[in-house]
Design a protein around this motif. Structure first.
Motif, PDB file in Angstrom:
ATOM      1  N   TRP A  52       0.695  -1.200   0.280  1.00  0.00           N
ATOM      2  CA  TRP A  52       0.049  -0.144  -0.030  1.00  0.00           C
ATOM      3  C   TRP A  52       0.827   1.182  -0.135  1.00  0.00           C
ATOM      4  CZ3 TRP A  52      -5.378  -1.276   1.241  1.00  0.00           C
ATOM      5  CH2 TRP A  52      -5.635  -2.635   2.322  1.00  0.00           C
ATOM      6  N   SER A 110       8.791   5.284   9.998  1.00  0.00           N
ATOM      7  CA  SER A 110       7.701   4.607   9.690  1.00  0.00           C
ATOM      8  C   SER A 110       6.381   4.954  10.149  1.00  0.00           C
ATOM      9  CB  SER A 110       8.125   3.041  10.299  1.00  0.00           C
ATOM     10  OG  SER A 110       7.948   3.156  11.752  1.00  0.00           O
ATOM     11  N   GLY A 111       5.419   3.612   9.785  1.00  0.00           N
ATOM     12  CA  GLY A 111       4.045   4.225  10.409  1.00  0.00           C
ATOM     13  C   GLY A 111       3.903   3.733  11.916  1.00  0.00           C
ATOM     14  N   SER A 112       4.646   2.733  12.271  1.00  0.00           N
ATOM     15  CA  SER A 112       4.402   2.287  13.685  1.00  0.00           C
ATOM     16  C   SER A 112       5.133   3.383  14.477  1.00  0.00           C
ATOM     17  CB  SER A 112       5.384   0.992  13.866  1.00  0.00           C
ATOM     18  OG  SER A 112       4.908  -0.004  13.284  1.00  0.00           O
ATOM     19  N   TYR A 144      -5.457  -1.315  12.680  1.00  0.00           N
ATOM     20  CA  TYR A 144      -4.284  -1.470  12.426  1.00  0.00           C
ATOM     21  C   TYR A 144      -3.415  -0.454  12.673  1.00  0.00           C
ATOM     22  CZ  TYR A 144       0.424  -3.738  11.203  1.00  0.00           C
ATOM     23  OH  TYR A 144       1.818  -3.937  11.144  1.00  0.00           O
ATOM     24  N   GLY A 146       0.288  -0.507  13.427  1.00  0.00           N
ATOM     25  CA  GLY A 146       1.531  -0.882  13.436  1.00  0.00           C
ATOM     26  C   GLY A 146       1.864  -1.597  14.726  1.00  0.00           C
ATOM     27  N   GLU A 219      -8.222   4.591  11.791  1.00  0.00           N
ATOM     28  CA  GLU A 219      -7.998   4.624  10.205  1.00  0.00           C
ATOM     29  C   GLU A 219      -9.156   5.069   9.556  1.00  0.00           C
ATOM     30  OE1 GLU A 219      -6.899   0.318  11.139  1.00  0.00           O
ATOM     31  OE2 GLU A 219      -5.933   0.579   9.005  1.00  0.00           O
ATOM     32  N   SER A 224      -5.387  -2.875   6.776  1.00  0.00           N
ATOM     33  CA  SER A 224      -4.926  -4.206   6.682  1.00  0.00           C
ATOM     34  C   SER A 224      -5.987  -5.195   7.077  1.00  0.00           C
ATOM     35  CB  SER A 224      -4.125  -4.031   8.017  1.00  0.00           C
ATOM     36  OG  SER A 224      -2.882  -3.553   7.637  1.00  0.00           O
ATOM     37  N   ASP A 252      -5.201   7.935  11.728  1.00  0.00           N
ATOM     38  CA  ASP A 252      -4.021   7.045  11.221  1.00  0.00           C
ATOM     39  C   ASP A 252      -4.094   6.872   9.636  1.00  0.00           C
ATOM     40  OD1 ASP A 252      -2.058   5.298  10.557  1.00  0.00           O
ATOM     41  OD2 ASP A 252      -2.417   4.036  12.150  1.00  0.00           O
ATOM     42  N   VAL A 254      -1.596   6.485   7.404  1.00  0.00           N
ATOM     43  CA  VAL A 254      -0.628   5.705   6.761  1.00  0.00           C
ATOM     44  C   VAL A 254      -0.916   5.018   5.440  1.00  0.00           C
ATOM     45  CG1 VAL A 254       1.002   3.715   7.210  1.00  0.00           C
ATOM     46  CG2 VAL A 254       0.796   5.481   8.891  1.00  0.00           C
ATOM     47  N   ILE A 255      -2.079   4.543   5.444  1.00  0.00           N
ATOM     48  CA  ILE A 255      -2.391   3.954   4.158  1.00  0.00           C
ATOM     49  C   ILE A 255      -3.123   5.110   3.240  1.00  0.00           C
ATOM     50  CG2 ILE A 255      -4.077   2.246   2.992  1.00  0.00           C
ATOM     51  CD1 ILE A 255      -3.056   0.067   4.645  1.00  0.00           C
ATOM     52  N   LYS A 281       4.601   5.395   4.228  1.00  0.00           N
ATOM     53  CA  LYS A 281       4.546   4.900   3.086  1.00  0.00           C
ATOM     54  C   LYS A 281       4.373   5.722   1.990  1.00  0.00           C
ATOM     55  CE  LYS A 281       1.511   1.205   4.990  1.00  0.00           C
ATOM     56  NZ  LYS A 281       1.950  -0.316   4.718  1.00  0.00           N
ATOM     57  N   ARG A 406      -2.881  -8.998  -2.144  1.00  0.00           N
ATOM     58  CA  ARG A 406      -2.463  -9.066  -0.906  1.00  0.00           C
ATOM     59  C   ARG A 406      -3.764  -9.739  -0.329  1.00  0.00           C
ATOM     60  NH1 ARG A 406       1.006  -9.568   3.064  1.00  0.00           N
ATOM     61  NH2 ARG A 406       0.421  -8.587   4.905  1.00  0.00           N
TER      62      ARG A 406
END
Ligand code: PXG
Length: 440
Positions: A52, A110-112, A144, A146, A219, A224, A252, A254-255, A281, A406
């Motif tokens: 992603w 990172s996302g985490s 999700y 991270g 999110e 995820s 969040d 991240v995606i 990402k 995925r």
């Protein structure tokens, strides 16, 4: 295929069935635009933008050149009590893409790390306001965020939590919004489910008391766990409840950040502005690891201005926060998104993507298809007693036929690079359809 000049043994692969993988490895050796090249010489259409993240497509020349130039000019500079021009420029560009009012950017890798950073900023903010007792963090089932201890704890994926007894204690979770009975085969946002946001007030705040709660993290579209699109009105309700009770709302992204939903951030797409956005990402199209948190100016001002002058205000940061290679990659990537109007392209292609996918309704074992922007999921009926087996079989067969998907359990998730064209969308969905028709 050339014999491998490396051994598989020493590596412990992340989120992978190591023994199964090593018995039949899937190795990618190069990539360009929409395709990977596998070690056996097959071209593989990337239906997932890596994980992603490769939003601009693979090995894009302007990004490569920016990274090369930066590596030759300033490879690394200390990032605490020091700076370099690239990190300020990158922060300015990210803030310019964010919704009005969110205008300060903290970089991580990172996302985490972005999630753990946002949760810590939430705690530091309330403490700076004299409300340090607000330290309960609220996530959501099937979320999700991270794999750090913070993100894992507010996350809602049982398998990611169960082996690690010491998740944070002061967390709670909203119910998730996935409901096949009401929402199966919805195109875009489901009409049913906004009321699930009310649990924040009627159950969670009622139980913990708002005065103990720091923040809610969700999110906007859960990625995820299989592309769970927010019901219409759901995010608006969360925002209103957080406002009523002084809770920070963290999206969040991240995606969903950097174009996946057709705008820079899902906050714009859905018209709901959080207090913080976590990203990673797509900010560098995954060329160099990078993440960050965008915060409202009140949050920055409160934390920074309440500290004694000359003192570090937030005791947090990473050796690589704002690494020169990452900030160079981010600047080039964001410029490419702008030049190629890739976020607009998502909105233009989303209806074609949606129609192609929903044509798979009725194919055997397909129990749901859902989509938003350039993210989608096809949910399969599990084989009795073997959850995940059908999904994994579909993934393997698609890969064999030159299409990367995925799977999460029995859900096939799709999130192609934003540069995908309509013929490639047809190839992606057509291959999956053919595979599903042929699977037991
Ligand atoms: N938040 C969200 C919403 C994510 O999707 C993270 C945080 C953590 O990011 P890092 O960079 O620490 O991995 C993620 C990551 C998948 C998949 O296939 C999803 C992610 C990562 C790997 C695989 O669903 N999301």
């Amino acid at each position: 295929m050339k014999p491998r000049d490396y051994d598989l043994d020493a590596l412990w692969l992340p989120f992978t069935a190591n023994r199964q993988f090593k018995s039949a490895p899937r190795i990618l050796v190069s990539a360009k635009d929409m395709h990977y090249m596998a070690e056996d010489g097959r071209r593989v259409l990337d239906g997932t933008a890596g994980l992603w993240c490769v939003n601009a497509g693979h090995c894009r020349t302007p990004i490569i050149e920016a990274i090369q130039r930066q590596a030759e000019t300033l490879d690394y500079s200390p990032l605490f009590q020091m700076g370099h021009p690239g990190e300020f420029r990158a922060a300015e560009l990210v803030a310019a893409l964010a919704p009005a009012g969110l205008d300060h950017v903290f970089f991580v890798n990172s996302g985490s790390e972005a999630v753990d950073t946002a949760l810590k900023i939430a705690l530091a903010y309330h403490r700076a306001r004299g409300e340090g007792h607000r330290n309960v963090l609220i996530g959501r089932e099937r979320g999700y965020h991270g794999v750090g201890f913070g993100g894992m704890s507010v996350g809602g994926i049982p398998a990611n939590r169960k082996a690690y007894g010491s998740t944070l204690g002061r967390v709670d979770h909203l119910p998730h919004t996935h409901d096949l009975e009401h929402n199966a085969f919805t195109r875009g946002q489901p009409a049913w489910g906004a009321h699930l946001a009310e649990a924040l007030e009627t159950r969670i705040i009622a139980l913990h008391d708002a005065s103990n709660i720091a923040a809610v993290i969700v999110e906007p579209v859960a990625g995820s766990t299989g592309v769970l699109v927010p019901p219409r009105g759901y995010l608006e309700k969360l925002r209103a409840i957080c406002d009523r009770h002084g809770l920070l709302l963290i999206f969040d992204e991240v995606i969903t950040g950097f174009g996946r939903t057709g705008r820079a951030f899902a906050a714009d797409t859905f018209g709901v502005v959080p207090d913080m956005i976590t990203f990673a990402k797509g900010v560098t199209s995954a060329t160099v690891p990078m993440g960050g948190v965008i915060v409202r100016h009140e949050i920055y001002d409160t934390v920074v201005n309440n500290a004694p002058p000359g003192m570090v205000e937030l005791f947090h940061g990473y050796t690589y926060s704002g690494h020169p290679l990452a900030t160079a990659a981010a600047q080039a990537t964001l410029a490419l998104y702008h030049e190629e109007k890739l976020f607009d392209r998502v909105r233009e292609n989303a209806p074609h993507f949606e129609n192609a996918l929903h044509a798979l309704k009725g194919v055997r074992n397909v129990v749901d298809i859902r989509n938003f922007g350039l993210m989608a999921a096809i949910e399969l009926d599990p084989v009795a007693g073997k959850p995940g087996a059908r999904g994994f079989a579909a993934f393997l067969k698609c890969f064999e036929l030159g299409v990367l998907t995925r799977v999460t359990g029995d859900i096939i998730a799709l999130s192609p690079p934003l540069i995908i064209n309509r013929a490639q969308i047809d190839e992606l969905v057509g291959t999956i359809g053919g595979v599903l028709r042929g699977l037991d």
